[in-house]
Design a protein around this motif. Structure first.
Motif, PDB file in Angstrom:
ATOM      1  N   GLN A 114       0.847  -1.208   0.000  1.00 41.58           N
ATOM      2  CA  GLN A 114       0.000   0.000   0.000  1.00 41.58           C
ATOM      3  C   GLN A 114       0.880   1.255   0.000  1.00 41.58           C
ATOM      4  O   GLN A 114       0.599   2.219  -0.709  1.00 41.58           O
ATOM      5  CB  GLN A 114      -0.917   0.002   1.229  1.00 41.58           C
ATOM      6  N   ALA A 115       1.962   1.224   0.769  1.00 46.18           N
ATOM      7  CA  ALA A 115       2.867   2.391   0.813  1.00 46.18           C
ATOM      8  C   ALA A 115       3.513   2.608  -0.549  1.00 46.18           C
ATOM      9  O   ALA A 115       3.643   3.752  -1.019  1.00 46.18           O
ATOM     10  CB  ALA A 115       3.929   2.179   1.887  1.00 46.18           C
ATOM     11  N   LEU A 116       3.914   1.521  -1.192  1.00 43.35           N
ATOM     12  CA  LEU A 116       4.537   1.608  -2.516  1.00 43.35           C
ATOM     13  C   LEU A 116       3.573   2.243  -3.524  1.00 43.35           C
ATOM     14  O   LEU A 116       3.937   3.134  -4.288  1.00 43.35           O
ATOM     15  CB  LEU A 116       4.944   0.192  -2.964  1.00 43.35           C
ATOM     16  N   LEU A 117       2.321   1.796  -3.497  1.00 48.28           N
ATOM     17  CA  LEU A 117       1.333   2.325  -4.451  1.00 48.28           C
ATOM     18  C   LEU A 117       1.021   3.799  -4.175  1.00 48.28           C
ATOM     19  O   LEU A 117       0.893   4.598  -5.105  1.00 48.28           O
ATOM     20  CB  LEU A 117       0.049   1.489  -4.392  1.00 48.28           C
ATOM     21  N   ALA A 118       0.938   4.147  -2.898  1.00 55.87           N
ATOM     22  CA  ALA A 118       0.659   5.553  -2.556  1.00 55.87           C
ATOM     23  C   ALA A 118       1.816   6.439  -3.015  1.00 55.87           C
ATOM     24  O   ALA A 118       1.602   7.546  -3.524  1.00 55.87           O
ATOM     25  CB  ALA A 118       0.436   5.686  -1.053  1.00 55.87           C
TER      26      ALA A 118
END
Ligand code: E4P
Length: 221
Positions: A114-118
């Motif tokens: 999720q952090a990577l996508l954000a």
């Protein structure tokens, strides 16, 4: 490491800001509800007291609503960061607002992916909630390590904002990992200030000074 205060409580914000400790503020709808009163007045006051970034959260769930809300929230000040949830619509809003020059904090992050996508969507901040992971029996701080390692391989400008902090040890661990920001409930910041040996040491110094004054009455003359 930057320190943000995770609250909408004006008294706490003023108290820690006067000590020069605050680089910014994070709020959310639950924190606004906790304070009661008029949230608009609170948002206006917080953004005027604090010079650094102030995250104000949208409550729309569709991207166009989030984008519109985000633009309105920015009217409170140039230091407003629009907080959007980690959902497909949240990322769509993140991309749109970021490309218009409006900084975005993607909140409710519970995994490295999720952090990577954000980050790929252009977020200025990602907010992993470590305390809630701990509460669920997972190691929240391990997530911070993972995100830090992943971001170090690439050219993201996204900052890791450690959220849902529960105690001072979380802060030490986040700083050792090299997180960019921690956002702290006022109670945690209060605890970080204090140590029993500081209190005892000061009491002893002052008591000895009183004894010295008794033995040398002219000392303050
Ligand atoms: C982050 O921005 C959130 O406001 C906050 O850290 C959530 O913390 P909680 O899990 O204590 O509610």
């Amino acid at each position: 490491m930057k320190i943000f205060l995770d609250t909408a409580n004006l008294e706490s914000i003023k108290k820690f800001n006067d000590m020069g400790l605050l680089d910014g503020i994070t709020t959310n709808p639950s924190l606004m509800y906790k304070e009661g009163g008029d949230p608009k007045a609170a948002m206006a006051e917080i953004t005027s007291i604090i010079k650094g970034d102030v995250s104000l959260e949208v409550v729309s769930t569709d991207s166009s609503g989030m984008i519109e809300e985000g633009r309105h929230l920015r009217e409170y000040g140039e230091n407003v960061v629009v907080k959007v949830p980690m959902t497909p619509d949240g990322l769509k809003a993140c991309k749109s607002l970021s490309s218009q020059g409006i900084p975005v904090n993607v909140t409710l992050i519970f995994s490295a992916n999720q952090a990577l996508l954000a980050a790929k969507s252009g977020a200025k901040y990602v907010s992993p909630f470590i305390g809630r992971l701990d509460d669920a029996g997972q190691d929240g701080m391990h997530l911070i390590q993972e995100i830090k390692e992943i971001f170090s391989h690439y050219d993201f400008r996204t900052q890791i904002l450690v959220a849902s902090v529960r105690h001072p040890l979380h802060v030490v661990d986040a700083a050792k990992i090299g997180a960019d920001v921690v956002t702290l409930p006022p109670l945690v910041l209060d605890k970080m200030l204090l140590h029993p040996l500081t209190k005892i040491g000061l009491e002893n110094f002052l008591a000895d000074w009183e004894k010295l004054k008794t033995e040398n009455p002219d000392i303050n003359a």
